[in-house]
Design a protein around this motif. Structure first.
Motif, PDB file in Angstrom:
ATOM      1  N   MET A   1       0.776  -1.111  -0.025  1.00 11.57           N
ATOM      2  CA  MET A   1      -0.042   0.266  -0.120  1.00 11.57           C
ATOM      3  C   MET A   1       0.814   1.123   0.026  1.00 11.57           C
ATOM      4  SD  MET A   1      -2.893   1.063   2.780  1.00 11.57           S
ATOM      5  CE  MET A   1      -4.147   1.870   2.155  1.00 11.57           C
ATOM      6  N   GLN A   2       0.543   2.120  -0.695  1.00  9.79           N
ATOM      7  CA  GLN A   2       1.475   3.426  -0.843  1.00  9.79           C
ATOM      8  C   GLN A   2       0.605   4.515  -0.394  1.00  9.79           C
ATOM      9  OE1 GLN A   2       2.646   3.985  -5.033  1.00  9.79           O
ATOM     10  NE2 GLN A   2       4.193   5.395  -4.358  1.00  9.79           N
ATOM     11  N   LEU A   3       1.243   5.294   0.353  1.00 11.34           N
ATOM     12  CA  LEU A   3       0.457   6.657   0.848  1.00 11.34           C
ATOM     13  C   LEU A   3       0.788   7.592  -0.145  1.00 11.34           C
ATOM     14  CD1 LEU A   3      -1.081   7.862   2.921  1.00 11.34           C
ATOM     15  CD2 LEU A   3       1.244   8.282   4.242  1.00 11.34           C
ATOM     16  N   GLN A   4      -0.175   8.248  -0.710  1.00 10.92           N
ATOM     17  CA  GLN A   4       0.084   9.635  -1.378  1.00 10.92           C
ATOM     18  C   GLN A   4      -0.546  10.720  -0.783  1.00 10.92           C
ATOM     19  OE1 GLN A   4      -1.871   9.053  -5.094  1.00 10.92           O
ATOM     20  NE2 GLN A   4      -0.347   7.569  -6.068  1.00 10.92           N
ATOM     21  N   ILE A   5       0.243  11.914  -0.553  1.00 10.31           N
ATOM     22  CA  ILE A   5      -0.196  12.930  -0.101  1.00 10.31           C
ATOM     23  C   ILE A   5      -0.587  14.029  -1.102  1.00 10.31           C
ATOM     24  CG2 ILE A   5       0.652  15.116   1.383  1.00 10.31           C
ATOM     25  CD1 ILE A   5       2.806  13.109   2.569  1.00 10.31           C
ATOM     26  N   GLU A   6      -1.631  14.420  -0.903  1.00  7.10           N
ATOM     27  CA  GLU A   6      -2.277  15.161  -2.029  1.00  7.10           C
ATOM     28  C   GLU A   6      -1.966  16.807  -1.511  1.00  7.10           C
ATOM     29  OE1 GLU A   6      -6.486  15.698  -4.455  1.00  7.10           O
ATOM     30  OE2 GLU A   6      -5.566  13.847  -3.813  1.00  7.10           O
ATOM     31  N   ARG A   7      -1.336  17.377  -2.037  1.00  6.41           N
ATOM     32  CA  ARG A   7      -1.401  18.661  -1.799  1.00  6.41           C
ATOM     33  C   ARG A   7      -2.407  19.770  -2.457  1.00  6.41           C
ATOM     34  NH1 ARG A   7       4.926  19.405  -4.086  1.00  6.41           N
ATOM     35  NH2 ARG A   7       5.893  17.866  -2.974  1.00  6.41           N
ATOM     36  N   PRO A   8      -2.609  20.748  -1.685  1.00  6.51           N
ATOM     37  CA  PRO A   8      -3.793  21.568  -2.255  1.00  6.51           C
ATOM     38  C   PRO A   8      -3.431  22.110  -3.371  1.00  6.51           C
ATOM     39  CG  PRO A   8      -2.770  22.473  -0.149  1.00  6.51           C
ATOM     40  CD  PRO A   8      -2.187  21.276  -0.305  1.00  6.51           C
ATOM     41  N   LYS A   9      -4.229  22.503  -4.411  1.00  2.31           N
ATOM     42  CA  LYS A   9      -3.897  23.013  -5.839  1.00  2.31           C
ATOM     43  C   LYS A   9      -3.986  24.399  -5.491  1.00  2.31           C
ATOM     44  CE  LYS A   9      -5.231  19.171  -8.482  1.00  2.31           C
ATOM     45  NZ  LYS A   9      -4.759  18.764  -9.781  1.00  2.31           N
ATOM     46  N   ILE A  10      -2.749  25.106  -6.189  1.00  2.00           N
ATOM     47  CA  ILE A  10      -2.639  26.546  -5.929  1.00  2.00           C
ATOM     48  C   ILE A  10      -2.346  26.790  -7.268  1.00  2.00           C
ATOM     49  CG2 ILE A  10      -0.403  26.530  -5.078  1.00  2.00           C
ATOM     50  CD1 ILE A  10      -1.308  28.838  -3.354  1.00  2.00           C
ATOM     51  N   SER A  11      -2.755  28.173  -7.873  1.00  2.00           N
ATOM     52  CA  SER A  11      -2.338  28.367  -9.308  1.00  2.00           C
ATOM     53  C   SER A  11      -0.845  29.318  -9.137  1.00  2.00           C
ATOM     54  CB  SER A  11      -3.431  29.559  -9.707  1.00  2.00           C
ATOM     55  OG  SER A  11      -3.170  30.780  -9.019  1.00  2.00           O
ATOM     56  N   LEU A  12      -0.487  28.787 -10.424  1.00  2.00           N
ATOM     57  CA  LEU A  12       0.848  29.554 -10.520  1.00  2.00           C
ATOM     58  C   LEU A  12       0.881  30.962 -10.462  1.00  2.00           C
ATOM     59  CD1 LEU A  12       3.718  28.801 -11.772  1.00  2.00           C
ATOM     60  CD2 LEU A  12       2.907  28.967 -14.006  1.00  2.00           C
ATOM     61  N   GLU A  13      -0.211  31.500 -10.991  1.00  2.00           N
ATOM     62  CA  GLU A  13      -0.278  33.167 -10.867  1.00  2.00           C
ATOM     63  C   GLU A  13      -0.427  33.519  -9.468  1.00  2.00           C
ATOM     64  OE1 GLU A  13      -2.575  31.276 -12.675  1.00  2.00           O
ATOM     65  OE2 GLU A  13      -2.238  31.830 -14.679  1.00  2.00           O
ATOM     66  N   THR A  14      -0.854  32.944  -8.515  1.00  2.00           N
ATOM     67  CA  THR A  14      -0.943  33.007  -7.153  1.00  2.00           C
ATOM     68  C   THR A  14       0.170  33.038  -6.500  1.00  2.00           C
ATOM     69  OG1 THR A  14      -3.378  32.403  -7.005  1.00  2.00           O
ATOM     70  CG2 THR A  14      -2.048  32.412  -4.915  1.00  2.00           C
ATOM     71  N   VAL A  15       0.991  32.037  -6.812  1.00  5.11           N
ATOM     72  CA  VAL A  15       2.512  31.885  -6.275  1.00  5.11           C
ATOM     73  C   VAL A  15       3.230  32.876  -6.652  1.00  5.11           C
ATOM     74  CG1 VAL A  15       4.292  30.077  -5.860  1.00  5.11           C
ATOM     75  CG2 VAL A  15       1.951  29.477  -5.998  1.00  5.11           C
ATOM     76  N   ALA A  16       3.317  32.983  -7.975  1.00  6.95           N
ATOM     77  CA  ALA A  16       4.478  34.206  -8.514  1.00  6.95           C
ATOM     78  C   ALA A  16       3.825  35.307  -7.923  1.00  6.95           C
ATOM     79  CB  ALA A  16       4.175  33.839 -10.089  1.00  6.95           C
ATOM     80  N   ASP A  17       2.518  35.760  -8.178  1.00  6.50           N
ATOM     81  CA  ASP A  17       2.428  37.056  -7.541  1.00  6.50           C
ATOM     82  C   ASP A  17       2.791  37.412  -6.105  1.00  6.50           C
ATOM     83  OD1 ASP A  17       1.021  37.931  -9.815  1.00  6.50           O
ATOM     84  OD2 ASP A  17      -0.983  37.360  -9.290  1.00  6.50           O
ATOM     85  N   ARG A  18       2.493  36.149  -5.187  1.00  2.00           N
ATOM     86  CA  ARG A  18       3.345  36.218  -3.927  1.00  2.00           C
ATOM     87  C   ARG A  18       4.777  36.529  -3.922  1.00  2.00           C
ATOM     88  NH1 ARG A  18       5.729  34.544   0.205  1.00  2.00           N
ATOM     89  NH2 ARG A  18       4.932  33.980   2.257  1.00  2.00           N
ATOM     90  N   ILE A  19       5.531  35.692  -4.684  1.00  2.00           N
ATOM     91  CA  ILE A  19       6.789  36.146  -4.612  1.00  2.00           C
ATOM     92  C   ILE A  19       7.265  37.350  -5.203  1.00  2.00           C
ATOM     93  CG2 ILE A  19       8.981  35.295  -5.677  1.00  2.00           C
ATOM     94  CD1 ILE A  19       7.514  32.315  -6.074  1.00  2.00           C
ATOM     95  N   LEU A  20       6.834  37.735  -6.282  1.00  4.97           N
ATOM     96  CA  LEU A  20       7.120  39.013  -6.814  1.00  4.97           C
ATOM     97  C   LEU A  20       6.686  40.169  -5.769  1.00  4.97           C
ATOM     98  CD1 LEU A  20       5.707  38.306 -10.352  1.00  4.97           C
ATOM     99  CD2 LEU A  20       8.197  38.782  -9.661  1.00  4.97           C
ATOM    100  N   ALA A  21       5.544  39.985  -5.061  1.00  5.03           N
ATOM    101  CA  ALA A  21       5.167  41.230  -4.042  1.00  5.03           C
ATOM    102  C   ALA A  21       6.016  41.001  -2.984  1.00  5.03           C
ATOM    103  CB  ALA A  21       3.624  40.870  -3.782  1.00  5.03           C
ATOM    104  N   MET A  22       6.477  39.962  -2.134  1.00  2.19           N
ATOM    105  CA  MET A  22       7.227  40.044  -1.339  1.00  2.19           C
ATOM    106  C   MET A  22       8.752  39.836  -1.461  1.00  2.19           C
ATOM    107  SD  MET A  22       4.994  39.395   1.167  1.00  2.19           S
ATOM    108  CE  MET A  22       5.812  38.946   2.342  1.00  2.19           C
ATOM    109  N   ARG A  23       9.092  40.025  -2.716  1.00  2.00           N
ATOM    110  CA  ARG A  23      10.372  40.138  -3.069  1.00  2.00           C
ATOM    111  C   ARG A  23      11.452  38.792  -2.388  1.00  2.00           C
ATOM    112  NH1 ARG A  23      10.423  42.197  -7.904  1.00  2.00           N
ATOM    113  NH2 ARG A  23       9.550  44.526  -7.930  1.00  2.00           N
ATOM    114  N   GLN A  24      10.939  37.818  -2.135  1.00  2.00           N
ATOM    115  CA  GLN A  24      11.477  36.830  -1.571  1.00  2.00           C
ATOM    116  C   GLN A  24      10.881  35.403  -1.939  1.00  2.00           C
ATOM    117  OE1 GLN A  24      11.583  37.448   2.578  1.00  2.00           O
ATOM    118  NE2 GLN A  24       9.448  36.464   2.710  1.00  2.00           N
ATOM    119  N   LEU A  25      11.928  34.555  -2.003  1.00  2.00           N
ATOM    120  CA  LEU A  25      11.473  32.923  -2.229  1.00  2.00           C
ATOM    121  C   LEU A  25      11.641  32.022  -1.353  1.00  2.00           C
ATOM    122  CD1 LEU A  25      10.314  31.105  -4.826  1.00  2.00           C
ATOM    123  CD2 LEU A  25      12.750  30.928  -5.336  1.00  2.00           C
ATOM    124  N   THR A  26      10.886  31.932  -0.384  1.00  2.00           N
ATOM    125  CA  THR A  26      11.008  30.848   0.561  1.00  2.00           C
ATOM    126  C   THR A  26      11.022  29.294   0.204  1.00  2.00           C
ATOM    127  OG1 THR A  26       8.575  30.693   1.193  1.00  2.00           O
ATOM    128  CG2 THR A  26       9.943  32.391   2.062  1.00  2.00           C
TER     129      THR A  26
END
Length: 67
Positions: A1-26
């Motif tokens: 049995m294999q355990l799969q972790i499902e990540r919440p779907k988030i749009s590329l635009e949302t992530v990129a906008d956050r990075i550009l606004a915060m000026r940092q990549l964590t």
């Protein structure tokens, strides 16, 4: 049995906008960005433009990598 972790779907635009606004990549941002990119078969022109802006910001030093 294999355990799969499902990540919440988030749009590329949302992530990129956050990075550009915060000026940092964590580590969390990197994981979300990777997940958003890999969840798609192809990137739209606007998504490619956002990725270029993020990569250019990293290259130019206007976006900092944070541990």
């Amino acid at each position: 049995m294999q355990l799969q972790i499902e990540r919440p779907k988030i749009s590329l635009e949302t992530v990129a906008d956050r990075i550009l606004a915060m000026r940092q990549l964590t580590p969390i941002d990197r994981n979300m960005l990777e997940s958003a990119i890999l969840s798609q078969k192809f990137l739209s022109r606007s998504e490619k433009t956002l990725m270029t802006r993020v990569f250019d910001g990293l290259h130019q030093g206007s976006i900092q990598l944070v541990d």
